[in-house]
Design a protein around this motif. Structure first.
Motif, PDB file in Angstrom:
ATOM      1  N   HIS A  31       0.929  -1.297  -0.009  1.00 43.08           N
ATOM      2  CA  HIS A  31       0.046  -0.139   0.020  1.00 43.08           C
ATOM      3  C   HIS A  31       0.753   1.318   0.051  1.00 43.08           C
ATOM      4  CE1 HIS A  31      -3.589  -2.639   0.627  1.00 43.08           C
ATOM      5  NE2 HIS A  31      -2.852  -2.978   1.533  1.00 43.08           N
ATOM      6  N   PHE A  32       2.097   1.186  -0.459  1.00 45.90           N
ATOM      7  CA  PHE A  32       3.048   2.368  -0.408  1.00 45.90           C
ATOM      8  C   PHE A  32       2.498   3.661  -1.286  1.00 45.90           C
ATOM      9  CE2 PHE A  32       6.476   4.907  -2.061  1.00 45.90           C
ATOM     10  CZ  PHE A  32       7.198   5.310  -0.786  1.00 45.90           C
ATOM     11  N   LYS A  33       1.961   3.112  -2.443  1.00 45.45           N
ATOM     12  CA  LYS A  33       1.367   4.192  -3.317  1.00 45.45           C
ATOM     13  C   LYS A  33       0.219   4.944  -2.701  1.00 45.45           C
ATOM     14  CE  LYS A  33       3.256   2.504  -7.756  1.00 45.45           C
ATOM     15  NZ  LYS A  33       3.056   2.111  -9.217  1.00 45.45           N
ATOM     16  N   ASP A  34      -0.640   4.091  -2.154  1.00 46.58           N
ATOM     17  CA  ASP A  34      -2.054   4.562  -1.642  1.00 46.58           C
ATOM     18  C   ASP A  34      -1.557   5.676  -0.329  1.00 46.58           C
ATOM     19  OD1 ASP A  34      -3.456   3.229  -3.269  1.00 46.58           O
ATOM     20  OD2 ASP A  34      -3.736   1.707  -2.019  1.00 46.58           O
ATOM     21  N   ASN A  35      -0.560   5.041   0.558  1.00 46.46           N
ATOM     22  CA  ASN A  35      -0.039   5.945   1.533  1.00 46.46           C
ATOM     23  C   ASN A  35       0.426   7.149   1.186  1.00 46.46           C
ATOM     24  OD1 ASN A  35      -1.728   4.156   3.645  1.00 46.46           O
ATOM     25  ND2 ASN A  35       0.013   2.819   3.715  1.00 46.46           N
ATOM     26  N   HIS A  36       1.415   7.084   0.202  1.00 43.98           N
ATOM     27  CA  HIS A  36       2.189   8.318  -0.123  1.00 43.98           C
ATOM     28  C   HIS A  36       1.213   9.100  -0.595  1.00 43.98           C
ATOM     29  CE1 HIS A  36       5.012  10.498  -2.470  1.00 43.98           C
ATOM     30  NE2 HIS A  36       5.847   9.835  -2.339  1.00 43.98           N
ATOM     31  N   GLN A  37       0.160   8.539  -1.573  1.00 42.18           N
ATOM     32  CA  GLN A  37      -0.890   9.863  -1.675  1.00 42.18           C
ATOM     33  C   GLN A  37      -1.625  10.436  -0.646  1.00 42.18           C
ATOM     34  OE1 GLN A  37      -1.559  10.774  -4.868  1.00 42.18           O
ATOM     35  NE2 GLN A  37      -3.356  12.169  -4.056  1.00 42.18           N
ATOM     36  N   LEU A  38      -1.798   9.760   0.380  1.00 45.16           N
ATOM     37  CA  LEU A  38      -2.380  10.340   1.399  1.00 45.16           C
ATOM     38  C   LEU A  38      -1.621  11.444   2.192  1.00 45.16           C
ATOM     39  CD1 LEU A  38      -3.934   7.302   3.495  1.00 45.16           C
ATOM     40  CD2 LEU A  38      -5.059   9.558   2.790  1.00 45.16           C
ATOM     41  N   ILE A  39      -0.174  11.015   2.097  1.00 43.74           N
ATOM     42  CA  ILE A  39       0.798  11.944   2.609  1.00 43.74           C
ATOM     43  C   ILE A  39       0.919  13.391   1.707  1.00 43.74           C
ATOM     44  CG2 ILE A  39       3.514  12.388   3.031  1.00 43.74           C
ATOM     45  CD1 ILE A  39       3.432   9.210   3.569  1.00 43.74           C
ATOM     46  N   LEU A  78       6.778   7.563   7.668  1.00 44.37           N
ATOM     47  CA  LEU A  78       5.066   7.733   7.647  1.00 44.37           C
ATOM     48  C   LEU A  78       4.503   6.704   6.897  1.00 44.37           C
ATOM     49  CD1 LEU A  78       5.394  11.741   6.428  1.00 44.37           C
ATOM     50  CD2 LEU A  78       4.206  10.853   8.349  1.00 44.37           C
ATOM     51  N   VAL A  79       4.923   6.024   5.773  1.00 42.06           N
ATOM     52  CA  VAL A  79       4.259   5.050   5.139  1.00 42.06           C
ATOM     53  C   VAL A  79       4.126   3.861   6.029  1.00 42.06           C
ATOM     54  CG1 VAL A  79       4.625   3.226   3.417  1.00 42.06           C
ATOM     55  CG2 VAL A  79       4.730   5.755   2.687  1.00 42.06           C
ATOM     56  N   VAL A  80       5.054   3.841   6.769  1.00 42.18           N
ATOM     57  CA  VAL A  80       5.077   2.326   7.812  1.00 42.18           C
ATOM     58  C   VAL A  80       4.177   2.627   8.939  1.00 42.18           C
ATOM     59  CG1 VAL A  80       6.374   1.041   9.295  1.00 42.18           C
ATOM     60  CG2 VAL A  80       7.336   1.557   6.788  1.00 42.18           C
ATOM     61  N   ALA A  81       4.172   3.956   9.209  1.00 43.63           N
ATOM     62  CA  ALA A  81       3.240   4.321  10.524  1.00 43.63           C
ATOM     63  C   ALA A  81       1.627   4.235  10.168  1.00 43.63           C
ATOM     64  CB  ALA A  81       3.698   5.643  10.921  1.00 43.63           C
ATOM     65  N   SER A 111      -6.442  11.109  12.361  1.00 44.47           N
ATOM     66  CA  SER A 111      -7.670  11.730  12.606  1.00 44.47           C
ATOM     67  C   SER A 111      -8.721  11.646  11.752  1.00 44.47           C
ATOM     68  CB  SER A 111      -7.393  13.458  13.164  1.00 44.47           C
ATOM     69  OG  SER A 111      -6.426  13.385  14.215  1.00 44.47           O
ATOM     70  N   LYS A 112      -8.174  12.010  10.492  1.00 44.60           N
ATOM     71  CA  LYS A 112      -9.288  11.862   9.469  1.00 44.60           C
ATOM     72  C   LYS A 112      -9.753  10.214   9.240  1.00 44.60           C
ATOM     73  CE  LYS A 112      -9.796  12.699   4.504  1.00 44.60           C
ATOM     74  NZ  LYS A 112      -9.298  13.179   3.041  1.00 44.60           N
ATOM     75  N   GLY A 113      -8.735   9.310   9.198  1.00 42.98           N
ATOM     76  CA  GLY A 113      -8.975   8.109   9.259  1.00 42.98           C
ATOM     77  C   GLY A 113     -10.088   7.525  10.209  1.00 42.98           C
ATOM     78  N   LEU A 114      -9.882   7.768  11.495  1.00 41.95           N
ATOM     79  CA  LEU A 114     -10.603   7.580  12.458  1.00 41.95           C
ATOM     80  C   LEU A 114     -11.965   8.037  12.221  1.00 41.95           C
ATOM     81  CD1 LEU A 114      -8.403   8.147  15.494  1.00 41.95           C
ATOM     82  CD2 LEU A 114      -9.195   5.991  14.918  1.00 41.95           C
ATOM     83  N   ALA A 115     -12.092   9.588  11.709  1.00 40.43           N
ATOM     84  CA  ALA A 115     -13.659   9.980  11.615  1.00 40.43           C
ATOM     85  C   ALA A 115     -14.345   9.409  10.535  1.00 40.43           C
ATOM     86  CB  ALA A 115     -13.404  11.512  11.257  1.00 40.43           C
TER      87      ALA A 115
END
Length: 312
Positions: free
Chosen positions: A221-229, A249-252, A296-300
């Protein structure tokens, strides 16, 4: 045992190497991760076995002094408190440690300059001189003194760092964690116990699976999480960020999204602390801000969820 902190660091390094080499073979990267973890546990035994080698060197110096042509009274009657340290003697006699080192080919016989350097540094230390001047002897004092050698002498020894790097590339940056493990082993020793209580490789049987899953989720999911960043760093040019910051950040995020039982605060605190050691001086604040926004956004929105009480 190997801490989750160390496992997180191992995963970060494995993901970083995976990206740097532009590899696409996740099983190979996973195999390298497991090897790195296994080698960290090897280092635990290797460090424990170093203490008797320092004692043997000290005893050899006393023997040389006794055989001098014009030996002094001090030469003939040396203070043998260190060379008779009961805790280190117990380490030296431990079959489990000796057998493990023999099986893994771990030895210090080719590092005489290093052992001499450690001993020379040690005898100049105030804590060594206080120990030697104290006429009373106890197993607890001996064990605590041996632990002090690990934490106050070995951790800062540049020759040891160099020797370990030459012996195994996987030992880079592991020393601090392993010295703490070895020191815990020493301070938990009791004279009444016949066997040394050696620490297991993992605290839980789930730890290795955790590390493997974290690695896979981070890469897949590196690309997806990179996009979130990218979406949450409007004031930053993501392409100019340090690669290590991106990987951390991606691993976190992979941990936050994939492990419902790990509290958000644990994930954030762990990776913020790791960034302070493995990235730039400003990385801690940056990673803190970005993680806080995304999690915070992910939890919401429900794409990050936690099970159990007190996990937010």
């Amino acid at each position: 045992m190997l801490s989750r902190r160390l496992l997180r660091v191992k995963v970060i390094k494995a993901v970083y190497a995976h990206l740097q080499t532009e590899a696409d073979n996740i099983p190979v990267t996973e195999k390298n991760l497991v090897t790195s973890i296994d080698k960290a546990y090897d280092l635990y035994f290797h460090i424990l076995a170093l203490l008797p080698e320092i004692v043997r060197y000290a005893e050899s110096r006393q023997e040389i002094a006794r055989n001098k042509m014009l030996a002094t009274y001090e030469d003939l009657h040396p203070n043998r408190k260190f060379v008779e340290n009961k805790a280190i003697a117990r380490i030296d006699e431990c079959e489990a440690i000796n057998n493990y080192c023999k099986k893994q080919g771990l030895k210090w016989s080719n590092n005489t300059d290093l052992i001499k350097n450690i001993y020379t540094t040690l005898i100049e230390e105030p804590f060594y001189q206080r120990y030697m001047a104290n006429e009373s002897r106890s197993f607890r004092e001996d064990a605590e003194f041996a632990a002090d050698i690990l934490l106050n002498i070995l951790e800062m020894n540049e020759l040891l760092d160099s020797a370990l790097e030459d012996q195994n590339i996987f030992w880079s940056d592991d020393l601090g964690y392993i010295l703490t493990m070895a020191a815990r082993t020493l301070t938990s020793m009791r004279e009444s116990h016949e066997q040394i209580k050696l620490l297991p490789k993992f605290k839980s049987d789930e730890d290795l699976d955790y590390a493997k899953k974290l690695l896979r989720e981070s890469i897949i999911h590196f690309k997806d999480n990179h996009q979130l960043i990218d979406e949450h760093t409007n004031n930053w040019d993501v392409e100019r960020l340090a690669l290590m910051d991106i990987v951390i950040l991606v691993v976190a995020l992979a941990e936050a999204k994939s492990f419902a039982s790990i509290p958000v605060k644990v994930t954030m605190n762990e990776f913020i602390d790791i960034s302070k050691y493995y990235s730039t001086p400003s990385s801690g604040n940056f990673i803190n801000g970005v993680l806080d926004k995304i999690i915070s956004k992910g939890l919401a929105e429900g794409w990050i969820f936690k099970t159990g009480k007190g996990l937010l």
